[in-house]
Design a protein around this motif. Structure first.
Motif, mmCIF file in Angstrom:
data_model
loop_
_atom_site.group_PDB
_atom_site.id
_atom_site.type_symbol
_atom_site.label_atom_id
_atom_site.label_comp_id
_atom_site.label_asym_id
_atom_site.label_seq_id
_atom_site.Cartn_x
_atom_site.Cartn_y
_atom_site.Cartn_z
ATOM 1 N N THR A 1 0.823 -1.204 0.000
ATOM 2 C CA THR A 1 0.000 0.000 0.000
ATOM 3 C C THR A 1 0.860 1.259 0.000
ATOM 4 O O THR A 1 2.076 1.200 -0.085
ATOM 5 C CB THR A 1 -0.944 -0.020 1.231
ATOM 6 O OG1 THR A 1 -1.887 1.045 1.122
ATOM 7 C CG2 THR A 1 -0.173 0.089 2.534
ATOM 8 N N GLY A 2 0.203 2.423 0.067
ATOM 9 C CA GLY A 2 0.884 3.703 0.180
ATOM 10 C C GLY A 2 0.823 4.586 -1.041
ATOM 11 O O GLY A 2 0.993 5.795 -0.950
ATOM 12 N N SER A 3 0.574 4.002 -2.221
ATOM 13 C CA SER A 3 0.585 4.777 -3.461
ATOM 14 C C SER A 3 0.011 3.935 -4.592
ATOM 15 O O SER A 3 0.207 2.715 -4.621
ATOM 16 C CB SER A 3 2.025 5.190 -3.807
ATOM 17 O OG SER A 3 2.140 5.610 -5.153
ATOM 18 N N VAL A 4 -0.662 4.584 -5.516
ATOM 19 C CA VAL A 4 -1.143 3.884 -6.710
ATOM 20 C C VAL A 4 0.040 3.315 -7.495
ATOM 21 O O VAL A 4 -0.024 2.210 -8.034
ATOM 22 C CB VAL A 4 -1.972 4.831 -7.601
ATOM 23 C CG1 VAL A 4 -2.373 4.136 -8.894
ATOM 24 C CG2 VAL A 4 -3.212 5.308 -6.871
ATOM 25 N N ILE A 5 1.135 4.066 -7.546
ATOM 26 C CA ILE A 5 2.296 3.607 -8.297
ATOM 27 C C ILE A 5 2.915 2.384 -7.644
ATOM 28 O O ILE A 5 3.260 1.402 -8.314
ATOM 29 C CB ILE A 5 3.335 4.741 -8.434
ATOM 30 C CG1 ILE A 5 2.728 5.913 -9.212
ATOM 31 C CG2 ILE A 5 4.590 4.235 -9.140
ATOM 32 C CD1 ILE A 5 3.623 7.116 -9.310
ATOM 33 N N THR A 6 3.050 2.395 -6.329
ATOM 34 C CA THR A 6 3.581 1.231 -5.619
ATOM 35 C C THR A 6 2.733 0.003 -5.907
ATOM 36 O O THR A 6 3.256 -1.082 -6.192
ATOM 37 C CB THR A 6 3.611 1.499 -4.102
ATOM 38 O OG1 THR A 6 4.444 2.635 -3.838
ATOM 39 C CG2 THR A 6 4.149 0.301 -3.347
ATOM 40 N N VAL A 7 1.438 0.164 -5.861
ATOM 41 C CA VAL A 7 0.525 -0.949 -6.112
ATOM 42 C C VAL A 7 0.633 -1.421 -7.554
ATOM 43 O O VAL A 7 0.653 -2.625 -7.838
ATOM 44 C CB VAL A 7 -0.916 -0.534 -5.760
ATOM 45 C CG1 VAL A 7 -1.929 -1.491 -6.373
ATOM 46 C CG2 VAL A 7 -1.092 -0.488 -4.241
ATOM 47 N N GLY A 8 0.695 -0.487 -8.500
ATOM 48 C CA GLY A 8 0.801 -0.880 -9.909
ATOM 49 C C GLY A 8 2.078 -1.644 -10.192
ATOM 50 O O GLY A 8 2.068 -2.651 -10.916
ATOM 51 N N GLU A 9 3.186 -1.204 -9.601
ATOM 52 C CA GLU A 9 4.452 -1.895 -9.836
ATOM 53 C C GLU A 9 4.472 -3.253 -9.131
ATOM 54 O O GLU A 9 5.023 -4.229 -9.658
ATOM 55 C CB GLU A 9 5.599 -0.998 -9.375
ATOM 56 C CG GLU A 9 5.715 0.237 -10.262
ATOM 57 C CD GLU A 9 6.817 1.207 -9.840
ATOM 58 O OE1 GLU A 9 7.025 2.184 -10.578
ATOM 59 O OE2 GLU A 9 7.464 0.977 -8.793
ATOM 60 N N ALA A 10 3.845 -3.344 -7.969
ATOM 61 C CA ALA A 10 3.742 -4.638 -7.297
ATOM 62 C C ALA A 10 2.903 -5.602 -8.122
ATOM 63 O O ALA A 10 3.200 -6.800 -8.197
ATOM 64 C CB ALA A 10 3.124 -4.461 -5.910
ATOM 65 N N ARG A 11 1.874 -5.073 -8.774
ATOM 66 C CA ARG A 11 1.033 -5.917 -9.637
ATOM 67 C C ARG A 11 1.868 -6.536 -10.755
ATOM 68 O O ARG A 11 1.701 -7.704 -11.097
ATOM 69 C CB ARG A 11 -0.079 -5.064 -10.259
ATOM 70 C CG ARG A 11 -1.456 -5.346 -9.680
ATOM 71 C CD ARG A 11 -2.503 -4.487 -10.342
ATOM 72 N NE ARG A 11 -3.763 -5.215 -10.374
ATOM 73 C CZ ARG A 11 -4.182 -5.922 -11.407
ATOM 74 N NH1 ARG A 11 -3.447 -5.998 -12.497
ATOM 75 N NH2 ARG A 11 -5.327 -6.573 -11.354
ATOM 76 N N LEU A 12 2.734 -5.736 -11.342
ATOM 77 C CA LEU A 12 3.602 -6.253 -12.393
ATOM 78 C C LEU A 12 4.526 -7.336 -11.849
ATOM 79 O O LEU A 12 4.692 -8.394 -12.461
ATOM 80 C CB LEU A 12 4.429 -5.119 -13.004
ATOM 81 C CG LEU A 12 3.704 -4.142 -13.932
ATOM 82 C CD1 LEU A 12 4.617 -2.982 -14.287
ATOM 83 C CD2 LEU A 12 3.226 -4.850 -15.191
ATOM 84 N N LEU A 13 5.127 -7.078 -10.708
ATOM 85 C CA LEU A 13 6.030 -8.053 -10.108
ATOM 86 C C LEU A 13 5.321 -9.365 -9.782
ATOM 87 O O LEU A 13 5.913 -10.435 -9.843
ATOM 88 C CB LEU A 13 6.645 -7.480 -8.825
ATOM 89 C CG LEU A 13 7.798 -6.484 -9.018
ATOM 90 C CD1 LEU A 13 8.098 -5.785 -7.713
ATOM 91 C CD2 LEU A 13 9.035 -7.182 -9.551
ATOM 92 N N LEU A 14 4.055 -9.249 -9.455
ATOM 93 C CA LEU A 14 3.292 -10.429 -9.060
ATOM 94 C C LEU A 14 2.539 -11.039 -10.235
ATOM 95 O O LEU A 14 1.617 -11.833 -10.053
ATOM 96 C CB LEU A 14 2.332 -10.060 -7.928
ATOM 97 C CG LEU A 14 3.060 -9.708 -6.623
ATOM 98 C CD1 LEU A 14 2.142 -8.941 -5.686
ATOM 99 C CD2 LEU A 14 3.592 -10.960 -5.939
ATOM 100 N N GLY A 15 2.941 -10.684 -11.441
ATOM 101 C CA GLY A 15 2.411 -11.350 -12.631
ATOM 102 C C GLY A 15 1.059 -10.887 -13.082
ATOM 103 O O GLY A 15 0.388 -11.602 -13.829
ATOM 104 N N ARG A 16 0.628 -9.680 -12.679
ATOM 105 C CA ARG A 16 -0.694 -9.199 -13.063
ATOM 106 C C ARG A 16 -0.624 -8.082 -14.082
ATOM 107 O O ARG A 16 -1.211 -7.031 -13.908
ATOM 108 C CB ARG A 16 -1.443 -8.725 -11.818
ATOM 109 C CG ARG A 16 -1.761 -9.828 -10.838
ATOM 110 C CD ARG A 16 -2.586 -10.928 -11.511
ATOM 111 N NE ARG A 16 -2.866 -12.003 -10.588
ATOM 112 C CZ ARG A 16 -3.931 -12.052 -9.795
ATOM 113 N NH1 ARG A 16 -4.795 -11.070 -9.808
ATOM 114 N NH2 ARG A 16 -4.120 -13.072 -9.005
ATOM 115 N N GLY A 17 0.104 -8.287 -15.157
ATOM 116 C CA GLY A 17 0.149 -7.228 -16.156
ATOM 117 C C GLY A 17 1.285 -7.453 -17.103
ATOM 118 O O GLY A 17 2.169 -8.262 -16.859
#
Length: 516
Positions: free
Chosen positions: A500-516
């Protein structure tokens, strides 16, 4: 769709109730922060852990766009992103809609080709927009949705019938309006901003589709926001809290004064629960423009809610009556309230109210809510251990996320991964999460406006104490560390991770976790 072609929404059986540019104003930088200051190649993210990717599991049909498979299309999209990014610098300038108005004029006023529902507020705007979109789609209306910021791809920002605009169409739309953008640039004291150009693209794409109704979320504020060249027949105000105080004001009343600018003459205002001083400002504005107001807790609201597998089961009171057994596949009391606001907005759009006390078709409403997704909002992206993403970036959002994850998951141990922007009330955000985080891993995203991990750690130590804080500047390392900490729990299934903490942090975590 013509009026004659529109389906009857009512159920008669249930009528009982980049690059710095000196020509750009700094008032847009929060919008651009989440849109254009990321490295398009996300080199740090692409170098992330393969273990995290392979353990994440397959995407779950959330309609999030990925990079185009066609290299030529991908190249063209990157060129447009780069071109748009050159607009994002800023200077000191009073906010104005003069530039976007000039663009609409030379484009032939595309924003007047369809009715609009305009959404402002501090938290919950995007989720509410998605719910409104789903409800309108359930009644066979063609929708356009414009939201900000995006989680992973710029194309998320403009959707048609619930699906992000195709990259090819995004590129074509940009090139269609580019000559007009340049014409306005040449005639104005300041060039059009990134957000203004993207808003122009959205309105043009909606007119070209064409859509039956546009669902439009403001970028920031209301009065001077670039989206505010529309005349929304329904104005929605989600909960107001302190955020962007350097631009909007440092009290709820001052912020409400800016956001009240979306309320137009004769409109219907759907007002979520608000601080008293904010509600007073909104009601005064409504009186001034002869608008009708429906207030959560008075004319509509949440009757009951209970946690269910994969979400929650709701009974909602709308403007025309009650809607029972509504399954919403989102977590948290705040999402139930967003659902009540969305339902009232759609009822108002269809003319339901005191004079027409009829409910919308119950099956269509249930189907619409059951289909709602809101990526990055208490979104589960991995199991064993469970990893949840939430884009909370201000204290009110953090408190809602903390309450929601506690209620829905009941983790015996919760590890936080937090990366924030430097201009946020970071201490208050961390204080909201302190009671629910066993440990916190502080990190930073790729934005130039991200708070340095060491600086964030210093604040975290004040809140959590030194023994509960781990520092991992790289997000991939932070995720690995959090998963490792979660796995140390003796009862492995009882541990979880919240990013959490930022839309950007979440978006980049999504990529790392295979969601994009």
């Amino acid at each position: 769709m013509s009026e004659q072609q529109q389906p009857d929404p009512f159920d008669d059986a249930e009528d009982t109730d980049g690059v710095d540019n000196v020509h750009e104003p700094d008032v847009f930088d929060e919008i651009v922060d989440a849109e254009t200051d990321r490295d398009p190649d996300l080199a740090v993210i692409e170098a992330g852990s393969r273990t995290l990717r392979t353990q994440a599991g397959p995407p779950q049909g959330d309609q999030m766009p990925t990079r185009p498979a066609d290299p030529e299309v991908d190249k063209a999209l990157r060129e447009v992103e780069t071109d748009l990014a050159t607009r994002w610098g800023e200077t000191k300038l009073e906010p104005s809609v003069s530039r976007i108005s000039a663009l609409m004029d030379v484009l032939g006023e595309p924003q007047r080709a369809y009715p609009s529902i305009h959404i402002t507020g501090t938290n919950g705007k995007t989720s509410t927009a998605r719910m409104i979109e789903a409800l309108l789609g359930a009644f066979e209306l063609r929708t356009g949705r414009y939201t900000s910021p995006h989680v992973q791809s710029i194309t998320e920002r403009i959707t048609l019938d619930g699906v992000p605009i195709a990259p090819e169409r995004f590129v074509a739309t940009y090139h269609d309006i580019k000559p007009y953008v340049e014409m306005v640039d040449a005639a104005q004291e300041f060039r059009l901003s990134f957000f203004e150009v993207l808003t122009g693209m959205a309105y043009a794409a909606f007119a070209d589709a064409p859509v039956d109704v546009a669902v439009v979320e403001v970028g920031m504020g209301g009065s001077w926001d670039a989206t505010n060249v529309i005349d929304g027949s329904v104005a929605v105000v989600t909960p107001i809290a302190l955020d962007h105080t350097d631009r909007l004001g440092d009290t709820a009343a001052a912020i409400a004064g800016e956001k009240a600018g979306v309320i137009k003459q004769g409109a219907t205002v759907i007002l979520a629960q608000q601080p008293v001083e904010a509600a007073q400002v909104m009601l005064k504005k409504a009186v001034e423009v002869d608008a009708t107001v429906a207030r959560e807790g008075m004319e509509f609201g949440v009757v009951s809610r209970e946690v269910a597998v994969g979400g929650q089961l709701l009974t909602l009171r709308g403007l025309g009556g009650e809607y029972e057994e509504i399954f919403l596949p989102l977590y948290g009391a705040h999402q139930a309230h967003n659902a009540a606001v969305a339902l009232a907005a759609v009822e108002a759009f269809f003319g339901i109210g005191e004079q027409h006390a009829r409910t919308l078709d119950m099956d269509a409403v249930r189907s619409a809510f059951a289909s709602v997704v809101s990526p990055g909002r208490l979104e589960v992206v991995r199991r064993s251990p469970t990893v949840v993403l939430d884009a909370a970036h201000n204290p009110a959002g953090a408190q809602a996320a903390a309450d929601g994850i506690t209620e829905a998951f009941g983790f015996s141990r919760l590890i936080g991964v937090v990366g924030t922007s430097s201009d946020k009330d970071v201490k208050a955000i961390l204080e909201a999460f302190e009671p629910v985080f066993t440990e916190i891993v502080v990190t930073q995203n790729s934005s130039h406006r991200a708070m340095n991990a060491d600086e964030l750690a210093a604040v975290a130590v004040e809140v959590f104490g030194d023994e509960r804080v781990v520092v991992e500047p790289r997000l991939d390392d932070a995720l690995e560390a959090a998963v490792t900490l979660a796995e140390e729990e003796a009862e492995y299934a009882g541990a979880g991770v919240l990013v959490t903490g930022s839309v950007i942090t979440v978006g980049e975590a999504r990529l790392l976790l295979g969601r994009g």
